[in-house]
Write a protein that holds these residues in place. Structure first.
Motif: not given
Length: 94
Positions: A52-59
């Motif tokens: 979930e955090e990875l998706v946010k940061e990649m976004g």
């Protein structure tokens, strides 16, 4: 969602002044570091990969890339297409 549509929608949230390119470049470096840190914590510190955090940061990385492209008047989709063309040439399948 198409890349150019994303770029247009993302641009509505750009807050900046005459230093917008510098702000976006520094933001891209910062957010890339956040992605790298998540991977480092997973790889070397035994932490669970927080998707979930990875998706946010990649976004966030995607947003900064789209805004640098917007500043340079480059359609975001052109970047994606060019990258695939380059990868296809580099990794030809026989």
């Amino acid at each position: 969602m198409e890349f150019n549509e994303y770029q247009k929608l993302a641009n509505r949230t750009l807050l900046g002044n005459e230093q917008v390119l510098t702000n976006c470049a520094l933001g891209l470096a910062s957010e890339s570091g956040e992605v790298i840190d998540l991977i480092k914590q997973y790889t070397f510190h035994g932490e669970e990969l927080n998707q979930e955090e990875l998706v946010k940061e990649m976004g966030d990385v995607l947003w900064y890339l789209s805004q640098i492209a917007q500043w340079a008047d480059i359609p975001f989709e052109d970047i994606a297409k060019d990258n695939i063309t380059k990868l296809n040439a580099r990794y030809k399948k026989d």
